[in-house]
Design a protein around this motif. Structure first.
Motif, PDB file in Angstrom:
ATOM      1  N   THR A 633       0.830  -1.200   0.000  1.00 17.73           N
ATOM      2  CA  THR A 633       0.000   0.000   0.000  1.00 17.73           C
ATOM      3  C   THR A 633       0.869   1.257   0.000  1.00 17.73           C
ATOM      4  N   GLN A 634       1.981   1.188   0.783  1.00 18.25           N
ATOM      5  CA  GLN A 634       2.884   2.333   0.806  1.00 18.25           C
ATOM      6  C   GLN A 634       3.533   2.547  -0.563  1.00 18.25           C
ATOM      7  N   ARG A 635       3.888   1.429  -1.191  1.00 13.95           N
ATOM      8  CA  ARG A 635       4.488   1.508  -2.538  1.00 13.95           C
ATOM      9  C   ARG A 635       3.504   2.167  -3.509  1.00 13.95           C
ATOM     10  N   ARG A 636       2.244   1.765  -3.433  1.00 15.68           N
ATOM     11  CA  ARG A 636       1.250   2.377  -4.305  1.00 15.68           C
ATOM     12  C   ARG A 636       1.092   3.857  -3.980  1.00 15.68           C
ATOM     13  N   SER A 637       1.230   4.182  -2.697  1.00 10.36           N
ATOM     14  CA  SER A 637       1.111   5.579  -2.300  1.00 10.36           C
ATOM     15  C   SER A 637       2.235   6.402  -2.916  1.00 10.36           C
ATOM     16  N   GLU A 638       3.446   5.795  -2.965  1.00 12.57           N
ATOM     17  CA  GLU A 638       4.558   6.490  -3.593  1.00 12.57           C
ATOM     18  C   GLU A 638       4.308   6.693  -5.079  1.00 12.57           C
ATOM     19  N   MET A 639       3.725   5.685  -5.709  1.00 11.86           N
ATOM     20  CA  MET A 639       3.401   5.825  -7.134  1.00 11.86           C
ATOM     21  C   MET A 639       2.401   6.963  -7.348  1.00 11.86           C
ATOM     22  N   GLU A 640       1.430   7.090  -6.429  1.00 17.65           N
ATOM     23  CA  GLU A 640       0.485   8.187  -6.529  1.00 17.65           C
ATOM     24  C   GLU A 640       1.184   9.531  -6.299  1.00 17.65           C
ATOM     25  N   TRP A 641       2.154   9.534  -5.355  1.00 24.04           N
ATOM     26  CA  TRP A 641       2.887  10.773  -5.069  1.00 24.04           C
ATOM     27  C   TRP A 641       3.678  11.232  -6.292  1.00 24.04           C
ATOM     28  N   ALA A 642       4.179  10.266  -7.084  1.00 20.64           N
ATOM     29  CA  ALA A 642       4.937  10.648  -8.273  1.00 20.64           C
ATOM     30  C   ALA A 642       4.096  11.515  -9.195  1.00 20.64           C
ATOM     31  N   GLY A 643       2.851  11.115  -9.402  1.00 21.77           N
ATOM     32  CA  GLY A 643       1.966  11.927 -10.238  1.00 21.77           C
ATOM     33  C   GLY A 643       1.663  13.271  -9.607  1.00 21.77           C
ATOM     34  N   ARG A 644       1.488  13.279  -8.290  1.00 23.12           N
ATOM     35  CA  ARG A 644       1.191  14.541  -7.617  1.00 23.12           C
ATOM     36  C   ARG A 644       2.385  15.502  -7.688  1.00 23.12           C
ATOM     37  N   ILE A 645       3.610  14.943  -7.617  1.00 21.59           N
ATOM     38  CA  ILE A 645       4.805  15.791  -7.694  1.00 21.59           C
ATOM     39  C   ILE A 645       4.905  16.435  -9.070  1.00 21.59           C
ATOM     40  N   ARG A 646       4.673  15.647 -10.109  1.00 18.61           N
ATOM     41  CA  ARG A 646       4.721  16.208 -11.467  1.00 18.61           C
ATOM     42  C   ARG A 646       3.687  17.326 -11.630  1.00 18.61           C
ATOM     43  N   GLN A 647       2.515  17.094 -11.083  1.00 25.10           N
ATOM     44  CA  GLN A 647       1.476  18.104 -11.196  1.00 25.10           C
ATOM     45  C   GLN A 647       1.831  19.352 -10.389  1.00 25.10           C
ATOM     46  N   ALA A 648       2.457  19.156  -9.215  1.00 18.40           N
ATOM     47  CA  ALA A 648       2.857  20.300  -8.392  1.00 18.40           C
ATOM     48  C   ALA A 648       3.901  21.147  -9.099  1.00 18.40           C
ATOM     49  N   LEU A 649       4.833  20.490  -9.786  1.00 21.38           N
ATOM     50  CA  LEU A 649       5.817  21.253 -10.569  1.00 21.38           C
ATOM     51  C   LEU A 649       5.138  22.058 -11.664  1.00 21.38           C
ATOM     52  N   ALA A 650       4.140  21.430 -12.302  1.00 17.92           N
ATOM     53  CA  ALA A 650       3.425  22.129 -13.372  1.00 17.92           C
ATOM     54  C   ALA A 650       2.588  23.276 -12.825  1.00 17.92           C
ATOM     55  N   ASP A 651       2.009  23.107 -11.600  1.00 16.87           N
ATOM     56  CA  ASP A 651       1.131  24.130 -11.011  1.00 16.87           C
ATOM     57  C   ASP A 651       1.896  25.185 -10.227  1.00 16.87           C
ATOM     58  N   GLY A 652       3.202  25.002  -9.980  1.00 14.65           N
ATOM     59  CA  GLY A 652       3.980  25.976  -9.213  1.00 14.65           C
ATOM     60  C   GLY A 652       3.634  25.958  -7.736  1.00 14.65           C
TER      61      GLY A 652
END
Length: 893
Positions: A633-652
């Protein structure tokens, strides 16, 4: 009805008139035959000249190619040896015995690459090539010490040969060593680069970095060309060779057995051939010389024979002038035409490369086989002793051929294996059809050998399915097999087990011993796996150091036992390379395939997750995938965080905080602020997210380089708006991850950002963790030296937490050591932590470094650090992190 006359004539004409007419015809034919004979001799001579000219061109080309191979052979000596001495250089020259094959060879010379024109001169920033090895020494003393860089054309040739790694030939020049000697001293050189010992360079960058010198062989060009030309060429042609590179016409060689005007241009019927080699173009002009061939009298002989034959013909016409003679002549002519037609047919079939056979329809015995067929099957003159069906391997095809006569189809076209008596079979396309010859049925068979095409097809099919390094299945074929297993499960088939294996610390072998050593390890492990897996197992290399195994009909317990046996076998395997021994281990994830409705993408994701869990639990272990596993579950959470990080970079939505560092000694205080930049993230709802929540996911999925670039760019763009007090910043520390400084383009990015934003490099300090620096020492040192040359400083973060020793500090160009906070936190209660902090501080000071203690939580720890002579303190007791000024909300009115 013919009318006979008393004088022996017929058809109202006297016999002498027919005889005279026959004589005239004979003479005319004699003249025509002599003319045709003369033309045939001229064509034959022209064809011989064509072949001789072509052979001469090929001889000069072959001589240049052989000279290039001579230089390539000497180049191989340097690749196989770390240092080639003068005696070794002369020995290989003597062993090759070049003067026996190349009388035109003057010298073989090696010039060593240097940044100095001579031993006592100052560097001028250019590459120099100083000649220090010459063979033979005698007669070539003038070459010793010659700097190739003083000769622009030779220097350009040396660089071109280095970049292309192929022979380069110079323009014609005067040989230094033959100055003042009798005879021509015209020369050319053929040059190749010399690289450091090891395998041949793979690309341009490696060739430039490994170049240590240049090798050249000098030849007397006129002698080289004269030795290459056949003696017959020089008897039949006036030969001229010119260097026409870039539109010039430099005369290299001119020779003829008859006097000709020197330097005259080519005549209209001369043979001209442009020969390109080593970046130069030679034009060879061969002008035919008058031929005094005694065979020119043969047409006169032909004419004389024709006259004699004409007289005989006239006599014959005198004696036979009637209907019978004409009828016999007509019959003879028809027979001759038939024989010529049959001869042309047989000649055509004899020349065909295809295998042509004619067989009787009743017993398939061969009536005729052409030359290609007789040679391929080893058939002698008695072809009738062999039957067509006996040449075919397939019994079913033999029966079809035997029944072909009278069949409504009447033709067979397919691939088959054929073989002659006591021969191995070969593959061919076979066509058999019915034909009638003289009202008698026959079988006509035509075959073409396709063995090489079939072998090539099989090789391509194998390469498309297998990994070239390990000979295991590749990823594409494994995914196809996995799809087949899913299909069998959907049809109610037995369960399958998927094992996903990744080697532990494989990158360390590549970094310390090179990628070739890593490739050898992978090949050896592939052989090890094939020897211990069940026969029904499918094993593949998915890429890098990742392997996958698919086993049919395995239970969960059997799959885990198999994975454990593989892990144990690899754990006990010792890999040796160049006096180094490596202990190998692997982390294996196991996924069970049960029931219908599975997808390839999901199964591979589960397998990767299970392997990741095995690594997270300490490596060198087996992990069975489970949907309920909390770590999964933690591993999946990290995979979800990867997408959130990319979006955060795009959103500033990333922010910068800072934490101050203070000196522990009054004498070290300065007017400026010493601070470290810290990254934070606002989630989609605006809440502040600490770095511990998203940094692991960013590191796992390779997002840290993008984050680090954002931090550097944002810090430098707002350098004057970081600290709220407005005080100048004496030193600003920025943390970098391992993958970031391993990026070859990152140093250029930093230097470009410094120039664009006008920040002084002496105010910047980059922090690299001890573990990241040691894992790629060479790259870390290169990166640090690049930025230190511009004025930046470096700090080794978390020192003492990883696997480094104090010895690494002598090799790492750092200015600060930051002691890991776990030792500072326990310095008040743990004597070992206290001793470690003291030892690190003393050694750091001996190396001229400043020491920083982090995680300073109270004044007691601060006092202890001051007593140990630590230079700087960082922690909540000194300063709590706060947002940078440029990221604070504007004050409300």
């Amino acid at each position: 009805m013919h009318e006979q006359r008393k004088d022996g004539g017929f058809l109202g004409q006297p016999t002498w008139l027919w005889s005279f007419g026959a004589l005239l015809v004979g003479l005319a034919l004699s003249v025509l035959a002599a003319t045709l004979h003369h033309d045939a001799l001229e064509r034959s001579d022209r064809m011989r000249l064509d072949r001789l000219a072509e052979r001469s061109f090929e001889a000069v080309d072959g001589q240049l190619q052989t000279c290039g191979l001579l230089v390539r052979a000497v180049q191989a000596l340097f690749l196989a040896s770390d240092e080639v001495t003068e005696s070794e250089f002369e020995a290989i020259y003597a062993n090759l015995r070049p003067r026996e094959q190349f009388p035109s060879l003057q010298a073989m010379a090696y010039a060593e690459r240097s940044d100095r024109p001579s031993a006592d001169a100052e560097p001028d920033g250019r590459d120099h090539y100083l000649t220090n090895l010459v063979a033979p020494r005698s007669g070539n003393e003038a070459l010793v010490g010659l700097d190739v860089a003083t000769q622009p054309a030779n220097l350009a040739a040396a660089r071109f040969a280095r970049d292309a790694d192929r022979p380069v030939m110079s323009a014609p020049f005067q040989l230094i060593q033959r100055t003042g000697m009798p005879g021509p001293n015209d020369g050319v050189t053929i040059r190749l680069p010399i690289f450091s010992a090891g395998p041949p360079p793979r690309d341009l960058a490696e060739r430039r970095s490994r170049e240590i010198g240049t090798l050249a062989a000098s030849f007397r060009v006129s002698r080289l060309i004269a030795d290459a030309l056949p003696s017959e060429t020089q008897e039949r042609f006036r030969i001229r060779v010119l260097d026409v590179t870039d539109g010039g016409r430099a005369l290299l060689f001119e020779q003829a057995t008859q006097a000709v005007e020197p330097g005259a241009g080519p005549v209209q019927d001369a043979y001209v051939h442009d020969l390109a080699y080593g970046g130069r173009t030679w034009r060879i002009e061969a002008e035919p010389l008058p031929d005094a061939d005694p065979a020119t009298w043969l047409p006169a002989l032909t004419f004389g024979i024709g006259v004699l034959a004409s007289l005989l013909l006239a006599s014959l016409a005198w004696s036979i002038a009637g209907t019978r003679s004409r009828a016999l002549a007509l019959a003879s002519d028809m027979a001759a035409q038939y024989r010529q037609s049959e001869a042309r047919f047989r000649a055509l079939n004899e020349l065909l490369p295809a295998l042509v056979m004619l067989a009787r329809a009743d017993d398939t015995s061969l009536v005729y086989a052409n030359q290609a067929c007789r040679d391929r099957f080893g058939i002698g003159d008695d072809a009738g002793a062999i039957r067509l069906v006996d040449l075919v391997d397939d019994p079913a095809l033999r029966d079809r051929i035997a029944r072909l006569s009278g069949s409504p189809d009447g033709i067979i076209n397919e691939s088959a294996q054929l073989h002659g008596p006591e021969q191995l079979p070969f593959w061919a396309t076979l066509s058999v059809s019915n034909i009638d010859l003289g009202d008698e049925p026959h079988l006509l068979a035509v075959a073409n050998d396709i063995t090489e095409l079939r072998v090539l097809s099989e090789e391509l099919s194998y390469q498309a399915k297998h990994d070239s390094l390990t000979s295991l299945y590749n990823r594409r074929e494994f995914e196809r097999r996995l799809d087949a297993a899913i299909t069998s499960l959907d049809a109610g088939g037995p369960p399958w087990a998927l094992l996903y294996m990744d080697l532990d610390q494989f990158k360390l072998i590549n970094d310390t011993s090179g990628h070739y050593a890593g490739d050898q390890l992978l090949a050896q492990l592939a052989t090890l796996l094939l020897g211990m897996l069940p026969e029904n197992a499918v094993v593949a290399r998915l890429g890098g150091d990742e392997f996958a195994i698919l086993v049919e009909g395995a239970s969960e317990n059997e799959a885990v036992v198999l994975a454990e046996s593989i892990r144990t076998e690899i754990d006990g395997y010792s890999f040796g390379w160049e006096q180094r021994n490596y202990t190998i281990s692997a982390s294996i994830g196991v996924v069970m395939l049960r029931g219908a409705g599975l997808s390839q993408r999901t199964l591979l994701a589960h397998a990767d997750t299970a392997c990741y869990m095995a690594k997270e639990r300490g490596r060198n272990r087996v992990h069975l995938f489970s949907e309920e596993d909390s770590e999964t579950t933690q591993r999946r959470s990290e995979m979800e965080w990867a997408g959130r990080i990319r979006q955060a970079l795009a959103d500033g939505r990333f922010l910068l905080h800072f934490q101050e560092l203070v000196p522990l000694w009054e004498g070290e205080r300065s007017e400026g602020v010493h601070m470290e930049m810290l990254i934070r993230l606002r989630d989609e709802k605006g809440a502040l997210v600490p770095p511990g929540a998203f940094i692991p996911a960013a590191e796992r999925f390779g997002l840290m380089p993008a984050i680090d670039r954002w931090v550097v760019e944002t810090t430098l763009a707002n350098f004057s708006r970081l600290h709220p007090s407005g005080r100048p910043i004496s030193l600003c520390a920025i943390n970098l991850s391992g993958p970031t400084f391993e990026d070859a383009a990152f140093a250029d990015f930093v230097l470009d950002a410094i120039d664009r934003h006008g920040v002084s490099p002496r105010h910047l300090c980059f922090e690299i963790t001890e573990t990241a620096a040691v894992s790629n020492m060479a790259r870390a040192v290169e990166f640090m030296q690049r930025l230190r040359a511009a004025g930046c400083k470096f700090s080794l973060d978390d020192f003492g937490s990883g696997m480094a020793s104090f010895g690494y500090l002598k090799n790492l160009p750092v200015d600060f050591i930051k002691i890991d906070g776990s030792f500072i936190r326990n310095i008040e209660t743990d004597p070992v932590s206290y001793s470690i902090v003291r030892a690190v501080t003393d050694i750091g000071h001996q190396l001229g470094l400043q020491v920083i203690g982090e995680w300073v939580a109270d004044e007691r720890a601060r006092d202890l650090l001051r007593g140990l002579s630590v230079d700087y303190a960082q922690g909540f007791a000194v300063h709590k992190p706060e947002p940078a000024l440029c990221f604070r909300d504007p004050p409300r009115a």
